[in-house]
Write a protein that holds these residues in place. Structure first.
Motif, PDB file in Angstrom:
ATOM      1  N   ARG A  24      21.828  62.367 -53.043  1.00 35.77           N
ATOM      2  CA  ARG A  24      22.167  62.400 -51.709  1.00 35.77           C
ATOM      3  C   ARG A  24      21.636  61.201 -50.930  1.00 35.77           C
ATOM      4  O   ARG A  24      22.291  60.608 -50.073  1.00 35.77           O
ATOM      5  N   TRP A  27      24.318  58.424 -51.973  1.00 36.42           N
ATOM      6  CA  TRP A  27      25.513  58.547 -51.307  1.00 36.42           C
ATOM      7  C   TRP A  27      25.320  58.102 -49.812  1.00 36.42           C
ATOM      8  O   TRP A  27      26.274  57.647 -49.031  1.00 36.42           O
ATOM      9  N   LEU A  28      24.159  58.595 -48.953  1.00 35.22           N
ATOM     10  CA  LEU A  28      24.118  58.141 -47.579  1.00 35.22           C
ATOM     11  C   LEU A  28      23.871  56.696 -47.395  1.00 35.22           C
ATOM     12  O   LEU A  28      24.552  56.070 -46.660  1.00 35.22           O
ATOM     13  N   ALA A  30      25.184  54.310 -49.459  1.00 37.70           N
ATOM     14  CA  ALA A  30      26.562  53.652 -49.832  1.00 37.70           C
ATOM     15  C   ALA A  30      27.464  53.949 -48.834  1.00 37.70           C
ATOM     16  O   ALA A  30      28.265  53.239 -48.755  1.00 37.70           O
ATOM     17  N   THR A  31      27.142  54.714 -47.778  1.00 38.28           N
ATOM     18  CA  THR A  31      28.186  54.901 -46.615  1.00 38.28           C
ATOM     19  C   THR A  31      28.210  53.361 -45.799  1.00 38.28           C
ATOM     20  O   THR A  31      29.232  53.141 -45.186  1.00 38.28           O
ATOM     21  N   LYS A  33      26.766  52.720 -43.080  1.00 39.17           N
ATOM     22  CA  LYS A  33      26.337  53.263 -41.467  1.00 39.17           C
ATOM     23  C   LYS A  33      24.948  53.094 -41.307  1.00 39.17           C
ATOM     24  O   LYS A  33      24.153  53.661 -42.037  1.00 39.17           O
ATOM     25  N   LEU A  36      23.019  56.362 -41.356  1.00 37.09           N
ATOM     26  CA  LEU A  36      22.967  56.900 -42.487  1.00 37.09           C
ATOM     27  C   LEU A  36      22.275  56.240 -43.546  1.00 37.09           C
ATOM     28  O   LEU A  36      21.681  56.693 -44.299  1.00 37.09           O
ATOM     29  N   VAL A  37      22.169  55.073 -43.592  1.00 32.09           N
ATOM     30  CA  VAL A  37      21.522  54.064 -44.482  1.00 32.09           C
ATOM     31  C   VAL A  37      19.840  54.449 -44.306  1.00 32.09           C
ATOM     32  O   VAL A  37      19.232  54.601 -45.417  1.00 32.09           O
ATOM     33  N   GLY A  40      19.242  57.672 -45.719  1.00 36.33           N
ATOM     34  CA  GLY A  40      19.271  57.819 -46.975  1.00 36.33           C
ATOM     35  C   GLY A  40      18.070  57.136 -47.674  1.00 36.33           C
ATOM     36  O   GLY A  40      17.496  57.646 -48.734  1.00 36.33           O
TER      37      GLY A  40
END
Length: 147
Positions: A24, A27-28, A30-31, A33, A36-37, A40
């Motif tokens: 998870r 994935w965060l 990799a967004t 944003k 979200l980074v 993550g």
């Protein structure tokens, strides 16, 4: 043996959870944003802390088992028990004599792991887990230092 099996099952479950957290977190990140980074990166820190905790606890458990076996082999395993109330809870007033005996043993030989280990057993029997852990860690530290 039952405790080891339980610990192994819990470690496997925790490792599975930590792998999911890594997935998870990646994935965060990799967004791309910013919010979200950052989230993550925080999620990715959880498995690091979890892995450190697991390794530390397993090492303490193994060292405790090893020292307990040595103490028993030397014939120094404590035979007295902390008295209990009818409810099953430890009677701490009646246990004072055992605590004093263990503390005196530690004061007489503060660099001997055996006294600290026996003190940790008394605290554990009295359900005083923080003191039991502290005494156990001291016993492990002394054994490592003198081995």
């Amino acid at each position: 043996m039952r405790n080891r099996t339980t610990a192994l099952v819990l470690v496997v479950i925790l490792c599975f959870y930590l792998l999911l957290a890594v997935q998870r977190g990646v994935w965060l990140v990799a967004t791309g944003k910013p919010v979200l980074v950052l989230f993550g990166v925080g999620v990715l820190m959880l498995p690091v802390v979890g892995a450190w905790f697991v390794v530390t606890e397993v090492r303490i458990g193994n060292a405790s088992s090893r020292l307990g076996a040595r103490l028993e082999a030397e014939g120094l395993w404590p035979t007295e028990e902390i008295p209990t109330r009818p409810s099953g809870r430890p009677d701490l007033k009646a246990a004072d004599e055992i605590f004093e005996k263990r503390r005196a043993e530690v004061e007489a030989a503060p660099e001997d792991w055996r006294g600290w280990y026996r003190l940790s057993l008394a605290y554990n029997d009295a359900r005083d887990r923080p003191r039991a852990r502290k005494a156990l860690r001291r016993a492990i530290e002394l054994d490592r230092r003198h081995s």
